[in-house]
Design a protein around this motif. Structure first.
Motif, PDB file in Angstrom:
ATOM      1  N   ASP A   1      25.712   5.624  21.139  1.00 46.59           N
ATOM      2  CA  ASP A   1      26.224   5.523  19.775  1.00 46.59           C
ATOM      3  C   ASP A   1      26.351   6.894  19.120  1.00 46.59           C
ATOM      4  OD1 ASP A   1      27.296   4.543  17.821  1.00 46.59           O
ATOM      5  OD2 ASP A   1      25.648   3.490  16.880  1.00 46.59           O
ATOM      6  N   SER A   2      27.460   7.364  19.311  1.00 44.17           N
ATOM      7  CA  SER A   2      27.822   8.785  18.797  1.00 44.17           C
ATOM      8  C   SER A   2      28.194   8.733  17.464  1.00 44.17           C
ATOM      9  CB  SER A   2      28.440   9.672  19.679  1.00 44.17           C
ATOM     10  OG  SER A   2      29.701   9.133  19.824  1.00 44.17           O
ATOM     11  N   ALA A   3      28.415   7.512  16.582  1.00 42.77           N
ATOM     12  CA  ALA A   3      29.159   7.472  15.441  1.00 42.77           C
ATOM     13  C   ALA A   3      28.213   8.609  14.618  1.00 42.77           C
ATOM     14  CB  ALA A   3      29.155   5.994  15.073  1.00 42.77           C
ATOM     15  N   ASN A   4      26.794   8.223  14.436  1.00 40.70           N
ATOM     16  CA  ASN A   4      26.292   9.086  13.534  1.00 40.70           C
ATOM     17  C   ASN A   4      25.630  10.339  13.897  1.00 40.70           C
ATOM     18  OD1 ASN A   4      26.244   6.817  11.741  1.00 40.70           O
ATOM     19  ND2 ASN A   4      24.272   5.922  12.691  1.00 40.70           N
ATOM     20  N   MET A   5      26.249  10.848  15.155  1.00 39.60           N
ATOM     21  CA  MET A   5      25.606  12.204  15.643  1.00 39.60           C
ATOM     22  C   MET A   5      26.998  13.039  15.559  1.00 39.60           C
ATOM     23  SD  MET A   5      23.945  10.748  18.910  1.00 39.60           S
ATOM     24  CE  MET A   5      23.186  12.391  19.417  1.00 39.60           C
ATOM     25  N   THR A   6      26.710  14.436  15.311  1.00 37.52           N
ATOM     26  CA  THR A   6      27.821  15.408  15.435  1.00 37.52           C
ATOM     27  C   THR A   6      28.046  15.959  16.826  1.00 37.52           C
ATOM     28  OG1 THR A   6      26.135  17.278  15.045  1.00 37.52           O
ATOM     29  CG2 THR A   6      27.066  16.462  13.216  1.00 37.52           C
TER      30      THR A   6
ATOM     31  N   GLN B   1      25.152  17.830  18.370  1.00 35.02           N
ATOM     32  CA  GLN B   1      23.998  16.857  18.684  1.00 35.02           C
ATOM     33  C   GLN B   1      24.317  16.194  19.948  1.00 35.02           C
ATOM     34  OE1 GLN B   1      23.389  14.750  14.919  1.00 35.02           O
ATOM     35  NE2 GLN B   1      22.122  16.202  14.229  1.00 35.02           N
TER      36      GLN B   1
END
Length: 344
Positions: free
Chosen positions: A139-144, A147
């Motif tokens: 889940d890369s929604a909260n990751m830049t 990151q």
């Protein structure tokens, strides 16, 4: 013990058996090297691909070069390709056959390394961990973006605190490892099918050309080997004769200078020897030393062998090249006078 000795002599005299043994030895060394190698991925976005692909391709290249260096036919093939035509024409079919044989044997060890690396999967995971689609595994929604790339770069390092006990890391690693093993088994199956078709379909074609290429490639190899052995024996006999002449001349010089005296006779008169220079070595009578008895003749013989090899016709060769220098059969009758010019 006798059977083992006969097998070893056959293995030693057959160039193809020697090359096959070297290929098997290189393959065994490859397996041992890979099993003892400690793989440590740098787990850095810029260096993972370089390290993984380098470890996957650089050792096979080194093993391929070692296979070419250890194969004697590779040197013979290049010499046959580069030699002047002279009195013997060059057959490109023989060169192609030797090249194919050399490449087949040299590719065994590199293929073993590549297949082991693909089936193990560590190099593949290290090289392509940054190339997977992150949306399928985490889940890369909260990751830049940085990151995400850092997380993917840490996938090969399962002990790192960032990815330790992470289901996403296990999923990416499992996916890449399965893909690597699939590629490795596909290459293995492809090579087995190609070898099977080559073995089954070869009798369906005309075997005449194949037998001719195989015969003359073995001939070129054995001819060069016998020529080297004959040159070594001639050099040994020539050096032996020169040493005997040197000590004979030194003995005469000692008598002339009065440095050598016979205990029974105090006179300074040198002994009268009836031995000819050819009898100094015990009367062995080496015919090839009488035919080629000077440095100029030997240099001319070697340059002629390189530039104008004799034709592959025994009758024409005997007429064109004259007497043979075979050391096993004396071609010059002792006590005969040789002409100043020697045909080679």
């Amino acid at each position: 013990m006798d059977r083992f000795r006969m097998f070893f002599q056959h293995f030693q005299s057959n160039s193809e058996s020697v090359m096959n043994g070297i290929c098997l030895l290189l393959a065994a060394v490859t397996v041992k090297l890979y099993s003892s190698f400690d793989f440590n991925c740098p787990c850095l976005a810029r260096y993972n691909a370089l390290y993984g692909l380098g470890l996957l391709l650089t050792p096979p290249l080194a093993l391929f070069l070692c296979g070419l260096l250890l194969n004697r036919q590779s040197v013979v093939m290049v010499e046959e390709w580069r030699r002047p035509v002279g009195h013997r024409r060059k057959d490109l079919g023989i060169i192609r056959y030797m090249c194919s044989s050399v490449l087949q044997r040299a590719m065994v060890a590199p293929l073993v390394w590549i297949l082991l690396a693909l089936l193990d999967g560590k190099c593949f995971v290290c090289a392509f961990s940054n190339s997977v689609d992150p949306g399928k595994f985490l889940d890369s929604a909260n990751m830049t973006s940085s990151q995400v790339q850092l997380f993917l770069a840490k996938v090969p390092c399962k002990e790192d605190e960032l990815v330790r006990d992470s289901p996403a890391r296990k999923a990416v690693s499992r996916y890449l490892r399965c893909l690597s093993q699939a590629i490795g088994w596909s290459i293995t199956l492809f090579l087995i099918v190609v070898a099977f078709l080559a073995r089954c379909l070869r009798p369906c074609f005309d075997q005449t050309v194949f037998l001719q290429r195989r015969y003359w490639s073995n001939y070129v190899d054995l001819e060069q080997k016998l020529f080297d052995e004959t040159c070594c024996e001639h050099a040994r006999d020539f050096a032996h004769r020169c040493v005997l002449h040197f000590f004979a001349s030194m003995q005469s010089e000692l008598w002339v200078r009065g440095l050598h005296r016979d205990p029974a006779d105090q006179s300074l008169e040198p002994p009268k020897s009836s031995e000819s220079p050819e009898d100094l070595d015990g009367g062995s009578g080496k015919a090839h030393l009488r035919a080629v008895c000077s440095r100029e003749k030997m240099d001319h013989l070697l340059s002629t062998w390189y530039s104008n090899k004799p034709p592959l016709d025994l009758v024409a060769s005997s007429r064109h090249w004259g007497a043979s220098l075979n050391h096993r059969v004396p071609m010059v009758v002792p006590r005969t006078r040789l002409s100043q010019h020697t045909d080679v």
